[in-house]
Design an enzyme around this catalytic site. Structure first.
Site, short mmCIF file in Angstrom:
data_model
loop_
_atom_site.label_atom_id
_atom_site.label_comp_id
_atom_site.label_asym_id
_atom_site.label_seq_id
_atom_site.Cartn_x
_atom_site.Cartn_y
_atom_site.Cartn_z
N GLY A 1 2.69 2.88 10.72
CA GLY A 1 3.63 3.97 10.51
C GLY A 1 4.34 4.43 11.77
N HIS B 1 -9.48 1.22 4.97
CA HIS B 1 -8.19 1.48 5.62
C HIS B 1 -8.41 2.48 6.76
CE1 HIS B 1 -4.11 2.77 6.39
NE2 HIS B 1 -3.73 1.64 5.82
N ASN C 1 0.87 -1.17 0.00
CA ASN C 1 0.00 0.00 0.00
C ASN C 1 0.91 1.23 0.00
OD1 ASN C 1 -1.80 2.04 0.39
ND2 ASN C 1 -2.39 1.45 2.47
P1 13P Z 1 3.19 0.83 7.65
O1 13P Z 1 3.71 -0.48 7.09
O2 13P Z 1 3.88 2.02 7.10
O3 13P Z 1 3.10 0.79 9.15
O4 13P Z 1 1.68 0.97 7.12
C1 13P Z 1 0.82 -0.10 7.29
C2 13P Z 1 -0.42 0.17 6.52
O5 13P Z 1 -1.23 1.00 6.89
C3 13P Z 1 -0.64 -0.56 5.26
O6 13P Z 1 -1.91 -0.38 4.78
#
Ligand code: 13P
Length: 253
Positions: free
Chosen positions: A176, A95, A9
């Site tokens: 994140g 999401h 993503n």
């Molecule tokens: P990260 O891998 O950057 O933590 O994001 C996860 C995410 O939201 C994927 O959809």
């Protein structure tokens, strides 16, 4: 066992150059990636660039979101027909960033699920994202929150349609942040999701891929994917680095 699946993503990141870079790495590693299905969800405007790079079956393209209407006055939105024309056959729905910042209520998520399942037979797979906020986890409400998201989103789905569904568990506090759920924390929720799906849709639900997302990196992917009900990952930040993403795909096999 569901077959392994890893989804990139990109969120609102990447550009044409990164499309070429990642596509090149995946193409060169094709022979190593025979056991895992790989899906890339770039910003919608980059789908055509990906479409030009992807001329082999192993890589699928996906949309990060969709509009539930077929066409019409919906400025800024993308229909399934447009996304399909641009090469997508997967769609992320619900999401946490969309739920939190762009008005995707439970009801809207449900409408999007229904739109995918009623769009030309079996053409799209949908990836339903669920997950709790930190305060909800701290209050011991994780399972309750996830169950409510599943119930609402999959309300109109029949057992016959379940083969089109993938579920991604993404704890919001792990997205994140570099704070990955431990394999045991993730497995606990995945086991619940599996059990709920089987109870609701029958034995066919054993085959639904359950993905974990939230700070998955090259160095923690293997231990997460080793858990019984974690069939792959939904990868944000690390999907923007070709080598890291490749290692994560390898770890899922
Ligand atoms: P990260 O891998 O950057 O933590 O994001 C996860 C995410 O939201 C994927 O959809």
């Amino acid at each position: 066992q569901p077959s392994p699946l890893v989804i990139a993503n990109w969120k609102m990141n990447g550009n044409r150059q990164l499309v070429q870079q990642l596509a090149k790495v995946l193409r060169e590693s094709q022979a190593d990636l025979t056991e895992v299905a790989v899906v890339v969800c770039p910003p919608a405007v980059l789908l055509p660039a990906w479409q030009q790079e992807v001329f082999y079956d192993a890589i699928h393209l996906g949309a990060q979101d969709l509009n539930e209407h077929a066409s019409g006055a919906h400025t800024g939105e993308h229909s399934l027909a447009l996304l399909h024309e641009a090469g997508a056959d997967y769609a992320l729905i619900g999401h946490s960033e969309r739920r939190q910042f762009y008005g995707d209520s439970g009801q809207r998520v449900q409408a999007k699920v229904d739109a995918v399942l009623s769009y030309q037979e079996h053409l799209f797979k949908l990836v339903l994202c669920v997950g709790e906020h930190e305060q909800e986890r701290d209050a011991g409400r994780t399972i309750e929150v996830v169950q409510q998201q599943l119930e609402e989103a999959l309300q109109n789905v029949s057992a016959a349609q379940i083969a089109q569904v993938v579920v991604a568990y993404e704890p919001v506090w792990a997205i994140g942040t570099g704070k990955t759920a431990t394999p045991a924390q993730a497995q606990e929720v995945h086991a619940f999701i599996r059990q709920w799906l089987v109870q609701r849709f029958g034995a066919a639900a054993q085959q639904i891929p359950l993905l974990y997302g939230g700070s998955v990196k090259a160095d923690n992917a293997a231990t997460l994917f080793a858990e019984a009900d974690i069939d792959g990952g939904l990868i944000g930040g690390a999907s923007l680095e070709a080598q890291a993403f490749l290692e994560i795909c390898r770890a899922a096999q």
